[in-house]
Design an enzyme around this catalytic site. Structure first.
Site, short mmCIF file in Angstrom:
data_model
loop_
_atom_site.label_atom_id
_atom_site.label_comp_id
_atom_site.label_asym_id
_atom_site.label_seq_id
_atom_site.Cartn_x
_atom_site.Cartn_y
_atom_site.Cartn_z
CE LYS A 152 -4.21 -1.59 0.08
NZ LYS A 152 -5.48 -1.08 -0.42
CG ASP A 210 -8.84 -2.61 5.59
OD1 ASP A 210 -7.72 -2.22 5.23
OD2 ASP A 210 -9.66 -3.16 4.82
C1 LIG Z 1 -2.03 -6.47 2.77
C2 LIG Z 1 -3.14 -6.27 1.82
N1 LIG Z 1 -3.26 -7.11 0.79
C3 LIG Z 1 -4.25 -6.96 -0.11
C4 LIG Z 1 -5.18 -5.94 -0.01
C5 LIG Z 1 -6.29 -5.85 -1.01
O1 LIG Z 1 -6.24 -4.71 -1.80
P1 LIG Z 1 -7.56 -4.14 -2.46
O2 LIG Z 1 -8.47 -3.68 -1.36
O3 LIG Z 1 -7.10 -3.03 -3.34
O4 LIG Z 1 -8.18 -5.27 -3.23
C6 LIG Z 1 -5.08 -5.03 1.05
C7 LIG Z 1 -6.03 -3.93 1.21
O5 LIG Z 1 -6.03 -3.20 2.17
C8 LIG Z 1 -4.02 -5.19 1.99
O6 LIG Z 1 -3.87 -4.35 3.03
#
Ligand SMILES: Cc1ncc(COP(=O)(O)O)c(C=O)c1O
Length: 395
Positions: free
Chosen positions: A76, A119
């Site tokens: 992120k 989150d």
């Molecule tokens: C560690 C991690 N992996 C995957 C995701 C999934 O990303 P997206 O919400 O863009 O699908 C998130 C989303 O917050 C995340 O924090």
């Protein structure tokens, strides 16, 4: 547990999608972000997991390791900072993009406030990018966000607001706060009338795909399958779109995996339009615990994702342990709860003797992304019995 998407196509990357997300924009993001001291100056590792691949019964397994991207702990770190740069450039066109995160315009940005729901990981990245550039930042969290995730965001000077509801309600609250104060929402999910900023977040994720293509092609390799975890779908849209444009009709098979109780993308595939999750949306995979599909992401996912799959929390916990311990003589990896979802799906398919349902066999070369490290260090220790430092010491 598995849904085959009949709407997936194998055509060249359509121009109407390329006008929104494309390889050139991802390369530009890479250049803008490259000077930010919070990001690793090098590409994150692409581990070749030979022992695990053998045990799974496939030819190769590569794990792109985003635990190494940044002190922020997850991929992120590429999204919100990229969107913040683009937002600032829109309001201050004379600024130089690659100086914004270096604090060069701190004084001019002292009243340029941003807000977002999270989150955990997105909010942490936005808070850090705001602190670096000098923008005031407010982050809205929901009832299930742990104290340690809250503290990790607050450490970057963000003003924290906690609501009693769930993630989707925190998105609404961020929107309300922004309207009340005249601030800008920098969200990683898109909804009716709100697409530009989530597009720029997704564009930042393309940096991972750009690195992977270079890393694989240095070794003349190409994946047959790419499995990505889904929250609102932004990660998958940002990364799959890059690979689709790159490989065109020869693209790999694309798979999305989600927690069964936060199945908004799976439900979207069944219904053929952005849909809501059917479950409690409360998962140990906190980053994937999203109840609503990002509308802009869905434009990319519907025509390209071949399979949608669901896993349980326990599948993720087992895979965290496996990665941390370095099974089958592979490199130990710090994989957080949401990070290990791709491996968790593969292991589950093998356990259920269902690899072939995803067209996987002994010739398959699979790419997954460990999207986070120990972003909640106490939970990581509780679930694996190890600290991130202990795992890294064995690498
Ligand atoms: C560690 C991690 N992996 C995957 C995701 C999934 O990303 P997206 O919400 O863009 O699908 C998130 C989303 O917050 C995340 O924090």
């Amino acid at each position: 547990m598995l849904f085959k998407n009949q709407k997936a196509t194998y055509m060249a990357y359509p121009s109407e999608l390329a006008s929104t997300l494309n390889q050139d924009a991802a390369q530009k993001s890479k250049q803008w972000l490259s000077k930010w001291p919070l990001l690793s100056p090098n590409a994150t590792p692409l581990w070749s997991m030979k022992g695990t691949a053998h045990a799974l019964g496939i030819k190769s397994l590569w794990i792109k390791d985003e635990s190494k991207r940044s002190q922020l702990g997850s991929f992120k770190a590429l999204g919100a900072p990229n969107a913040l740069i683009k937002l600032i450039l829109k309001h201050f066109p004379a600024f130089e993009a690659d100086k914004i995160l270096l604090g060069a315009y701190r004084e001019q940005l002292a009243n340029f406030a941003v807000v977002s729901a999270t989150d955990g990981n997105h909010g942490r990245a936005l808070a850090a990018a705001s602190q670096s550039s000098g923008c005031p930042c407010t982050i809205v969290i929901h009832a299930q966000v742990s104290k340690e995730r809250e503290d990790a965001i607050a450490a970057y000077d963000a003003t924290m607001v906690r609501i009693a509801g769930n993630y989707d309600e925190s998105v609404e609250e961020a929107d309300r706060i922004a309207k009340e104060n005249g601030w800008t929402v920098v969200s990683d999910t898109s909804y009716e009338g709100y697409t530009e900023i989530p597009r720029d977040v997704m564009q930042g994720y393309g940096v991972m795909a750009a690195e992977i293509v270079e890393q694989l092609e240095d070794n003349q390799k190409k994946p047959t399958h790419i499995i990505l975890q889904g929250g609102v779908g932004g990660l998958a849209a940002g990364v799959f779109s890059y690979f689709w444009e790159h490989y065109g009709v020869e693209r790999p098979i694309f798979v999305i995996v989600e927690p069964s109780q936060a199945d908004c993308l799976y439900q979207s595939a069944i219904q053929g339009k952005p849909a809501s999750a059917t479950g409690s949306v409360d998962s140990i995979m906190a980053g994937l615990a999203c109840g609503e599909t990002s509308q802009i992401a869905w434009r990319f996912l519907q025509p390209s994702v071949d399979y949608f799959a669901l896993i349980e929390d326990q599948d993720a916990i087992d895979s965290m342990l496996q990665l941390a311990q370095g099974y089958h003589e592979d490199t130990p990896i710090v994989g957080g709860e949401s990070g290990v979802a791709g491996l968790a799906l593969l292991r589950k398919l093998v356990e259920q003797d269902q690899l072939d349902v995803l067209e996987l066999n002994a010739n398959s070369e699979v790419l997954i992304i460990n999207t986070e490290g120990a972003t909640a260090p106490e939970l990581f220790k509780e679930l694996t019995g190890l600290t991130a430092e202990e795992v890294i010491a064995k690498q």
